[in-house]
Design an enzyme around this catalytic site. Structure first.
Site, PDB file in Angstrom:
ATOM      1  N   LYS A  23      21.053 -15.409  -0.633  1.00 49.01           N
ATOM      2  CA  LYS A  23      20.308 -16.408   0.147  1.00 49.01           C
ATOM      3  C   LYS A  23      19.766 -15.818   1.456  1.00 49.01           C
ATOM      4  O   LYS A  23      20.449 -15.043   2.105  1.00 49.01           O
ATOM      5  CB  LYS A  23      21.280 -17.557   0.469  1.00 49.01           C
ATOM      6  CG  LYS A  23      20.723 -18.678   1.285  1.00 49.01           C
ATOM      7  CD  LYS A  23      21.806 -19.683   1.623  1.00 49.01           C
ATOM      8  CE  LYS A  23      22.433 -19.479   2.984  1.00 49.01           C
ATOM      9  NZ  LYS A  23      21.570 -19.682   4.139  1.00 49.01           N
TER      10      LYS A  23
ATOM     11  N   LYS B 180      19.816 -17.026   8.610  1.00 49.33           N
ATOM     12  CA  LYS B 180      19.467 -16.600   9.980  1.00 49.33           C
ATOM     13  C   LYS B 180      20.540 -15.708  10.567  1.00 49.33           C
ATOM     14  O   LYS B 180      20.282 -14.981  11.525  1.00 49.33           O
ATOM     15  CB  LYS B 180      19.153 -17.811  10.862  1.00 49.33           C
ATOM     16  CG  LYS B 180      20.281 -18.784  11.094  1.00 49.33           C
ATOM     17  CD  LYS B 180      19.832 -19.882  12.055  1.00 49.33           C
ATOM     18  CE  LYS B 180      19.971 -21.268  11.460  1.00 49.33           C
ATOM     19  NZ  LYS B 180      21.345 -21.654  11.109  1.00 49.33           N
TER      20      LYS B 180
ATOM     21  N   LYS C  55      31.091 -16.113   3.543  1.00 43.69           N
ATOM     22  CA  LYS C  55      31.042 -15.782   4.981  1.00 43.69           C
ATOM     23  C   LYS C  55      32.283 -15.021   5.429  1.00 43.69           C
ATOM     24  O   LYS C  55      32.186 -14.164   6.307  1.00 43.69           O
ATOM     25  CB  LYS C  55      30.870 -17.052   5.816  1.00 43.69           C
ATOM     26  CG  LYS C  55      29.477 -17.634   5.706  1.00 43.69           C
ATOM     27  CD  LYS C  55      29.138 -18.515   6.890  1.00 43.69           C
ATOM     28  CE  LYS C  55      27.667 -18.871   6.850  1.00 43.69           C
ATOM     29  NZ  LYS C  55      27.216 -19.622   7.997  1.00 43.69           N
TER      30      LYS C  55
HETATM   31  P1  ATP Z   1      23.863 -19.280   8.855  1.00 47.02           P
HETATM   32  O1  ATP Z   1      23.579 -17.934   8.268  1.00 47.02           O
HETATM   33  O2  ATP Z   1      24.299 -19.228  10.290  1.00 47.02           O
HETATM   34  O3  ATP Z   1      24.774 -20.125   7.996  1.00 47.02           O
HETATM   35  P2  ATP Z   1      21.583 -20.577   7.678  1.00 47.02           P
HETATM   36  O4  ATP Z   1      20.281 -19.859   7.642  1.00 47.02           O
HETATM   37  O5  ATP Z   1      22.390 -20.659   6.433  1.00 47.02           O
HETATM   38  O6  ATP Z   1      22.440 -20.003   8.901  1.00 47.02           O
HETATM   39  P3  ATP Z   1      22.279 -23.302   8.420  1.00 47.02           P
HETATM   40  O7  ATP Z   1      22.186 -23.735   9.844  1.00 47.02           O
HETATM   41  O8  ATP Z   1      23.626 -22.972   7.872  1.00 47.02           O
HETATM   42  O9  ATP Z   1      21.289 -22.059   8.215  1.00 47.02           O
HETATM   43  O10 ATP Z   1      21.620 -24.404   7.502  1.00 47.02           O
HETATM   44  C1  ATP Z   1      20.576 -25.269   7.972  1.00 47.02           C
HETATM   45  C2  ATP Z   1      19.864 -25.875   6.784  1.00 47.02           C
HETATM   46  O11 ATP Z   1      19.038 -24.867   6.165  1.00 47.02           O
HETATM   47  C3  ATP Z   1      20.798 -26.371   5.683  1.00 47.02           C
HETATM   48  O12 ATP Z   1      20.267 -27.577   5.169  1.00 47.02           O
HETATM   49  C4  ATP Z   1      20.749 -25.298   4.643  1.00 47.02           C
HETATM   50  O13 ATP Z   1      21.018 -25.787   3.353  1.00 47.02           O
HETATM   51  C5  ATP Z   1      19.304 -24.831   4.763  1.00 47.02           C
HETATM   52  N1  ATP Z   1      19.144 -23.457   4.333  1.00 47.02           N
HETATM   53  C6  ATP Z   1      19.773 -22.389   4.858  1.00 47.02           C
HETATM   54  N2  ATP Z   1      19.370 -21.267   4.246  1.00 47.02           N
HETATM   55  C7  ATP Z   1      18.482 -21.649   3.290  1.00 47.02           C
HETATM   56  C8  ATP Z   1      17.721 -20.942   2.309  1.00 47.02           C
HETATM   57  N3  ATP Z   1      17.806 -19.638   2.200  1.00 47.02           N
HETATM   58  N4  ATP Z   1      16.900 -21.646   1.510  1.00 47.02           N
HETATM   59  C9  ATP Z   1      16.806 -22.989   1.630  1.00 47.02           C
HETATM   60  N5  ATP Z   1      17.500 -23.718   2.515  1.00 47.02           N
HETATM   61  C10 ATP Z   1      18.325 -23.061   3.349  1.00 47.02           C
HETATM   62 MG    MG Z   2      24.298 -21.581   6.492  1.00 44.33          MG
END
Ligand code: ATP
Ligand code: MG
Length: 371
Positions: free
Chosen positions: A233, A236, A150
């Site tokens: 990965k 969002k 990040k």
């Molecule tokens: P950001 O980019 O802001 O970090 P994010 O999509 O990674 O957002 P988080 O809020 O950080 O989402 O994570 C919420 C949950 O979703 C966590 O349990 C994380 O492990 C899961 N998660 C996030 N991205 C993935 C993915 N690509 N595949 C499976 N699980 C995911």
């Molecule tokens: Mg995340």
């Protein structure tokens, strides 16, 4: 395990907690899951309101959150303190926070039987995080790959909050003495660190206060990859909207994103071995399998030999079938923001009733004088 514990042998302290477990029956596949989960754990997990929830969030985390409710006591949190580790426009943050809460309710989380709340509404998270900032070692944080990803090349310019994010995450869980944490695979390293922090706290203060945390990384899609790059990965917060399926995308948008998703020129193999070194193909097959409650082998038995044009069509149809009910329910709930806010306030009150005494005890152990 950090060397410090290896020397002092504190790593064995919680070995006893692993006794007496039984196999977790995966609610979707009705079969014994490789992960072993104790009956009736206290479950905690959180999601950042840093954007619209994605298919990755849904398959890697949220779907499992909903499934765990039948057998466990669940505490689910919209982690707004985590979200501001990267700047968020204040108005957008508030909007996204309510939308995330609505999504949790829309996927079937029962906020009357369990707890759904906002992290910033329960002060215990930040209070315990400060103590854990003083327990965690800089060397441990330096190994965290999420910070490296990040912060990117401009590390000097990342917020201090982004650096200590894993300490706050440890506090989120430990403030409830939660033992099961359903997350996607990307959070595995943070949960290992949370256990190291908990063990060091216990060791430093000569207590057996914080329990061992068990990551619940379930299903075939614990790490859904970007639609533009099968080695990255899905997130969002990714600047490219084309990299992900958002849970509120309409049918046309889903179709377009899947049509544009990166693939390779080969047809689909008929067995999972044929997906080796084909990250984009593996990702799309994994998504299909998870949405259809099948294994990748089942999917390839059915669709092996097809070109991506045909497979993308069936995948789009499945995505639209499974995701549009969530989007419409979220929209319905958002029409009544006062009810969502009332649910969150009630959740925060019940969350604080659990966390406050635990964090007060941690403060006593540290030696804070109650003058
Ligand atoms: P950001 O980019 O802001 O970090 P994010 O999509 O990674 O957002 P988080 O809020 O950080 O989402 O994570 C919420 C949950 O979703 C966590 O349990 C994380 O492990 C899961 N998660 C996030 N991205 C993935 C993915 N690509 N595949 C499976 N699980 C995911
Ligand atoms: Mg995340």
């Amino acid at each position: 395990m950090p060397e410090l514990f290896a020397r002092h042998g504190a790593g064995q302290r919680h070995a006893g907690l692993h006794a007496g477990r039984c196999s977790f029956i995966c609610p979707r596949h009705q079969q014994s899951h490789p992960l072993r989960v104790r009956h009736m754990q206290r479950i905690f997990s959180g999601i950042q309101p840093s954007g619209i929830p994605t298919l990755g969030n849904y398959l890697g985390a949220l779907r499992n959150w909903a499934a765990l409710q039948d057998r466990h006591e669940c505490i689910y949190c919209v982690v707004d303190l985590h979200a501001i580790t990267v700047f968020q426009d204040p108005k957008e943050l508030a909007r996204q926070t309510r939308e995330m809460a609505a999504t949790l309710l829309a996927i079937g989380i029962d906020a009357s039987k369990h707890i759904v709340f906002l992290q910033s509404a329960v002060r215990a998270h930040a209070q315990l995080a400060w103590i854990l900032n003083c327990v965690a070692r800089i060397g441990w944080l330096n190994r965290m790959t999420q910070f490296k990803d990040k912060a990117g090349k401009d590390r000097e310019n990342a917020s201090a909050g982004l650096y200590v994010y894993p300490n706050l995450m440890a506090a989120d869980i430990l403030a409830y003495h939660a033992t099961g944490v359903p997350v996607g695979d990307d959070q595995r390293q943070h949960l290992e660190l949370a256990n190291d922090i908990a063990q060091k706290f216990n060791f430093d203060y000569g207590v057996d206060f914080f329990p061992n945390i068990e990551p619940l990384i379930l299903g075939h899609a614990a790490r859904v990859m970007s639609l533009r790059d099968g080695t990255k990965k899905m997130s969002k917060s990714d600047p490219s909207d084309q990299s992900r399926i958002n849970l509120n995308d309409d049918a046309d948008t889903v179709a377009l994103k899947i049509r544009r998703a990166k693939t390779d020129p080969e047809a689909l193999p008929s067995e999972p071995d044929g997906l080796a070194n084909r990250p984009e193909a593996r990702n799309l097959v994994g998504i299909y399998a998870e949405l259809d409650d099948k294994t990748p082998a089942d999917v390839l038995r059915e669709h092996g030999g097809k070109g991506f044009g045909a497979f993308k069509e069936v995948l789009t149809a499945l995505l639209v079938e499974k995701l549009t009910p969530i989007a419409s329910e979220t929209k319905r709930l958002l029409a009544d923001p006062a009810t969502i806010d009332a649910t969150l306030r009630d959740g925060a009150r019940r969350a604080a009733a659990i966390a406050d005494p635990i964090v007060a005890k941690a403060e006593d152990l540290v030696g804070f004088l109650r003058a």
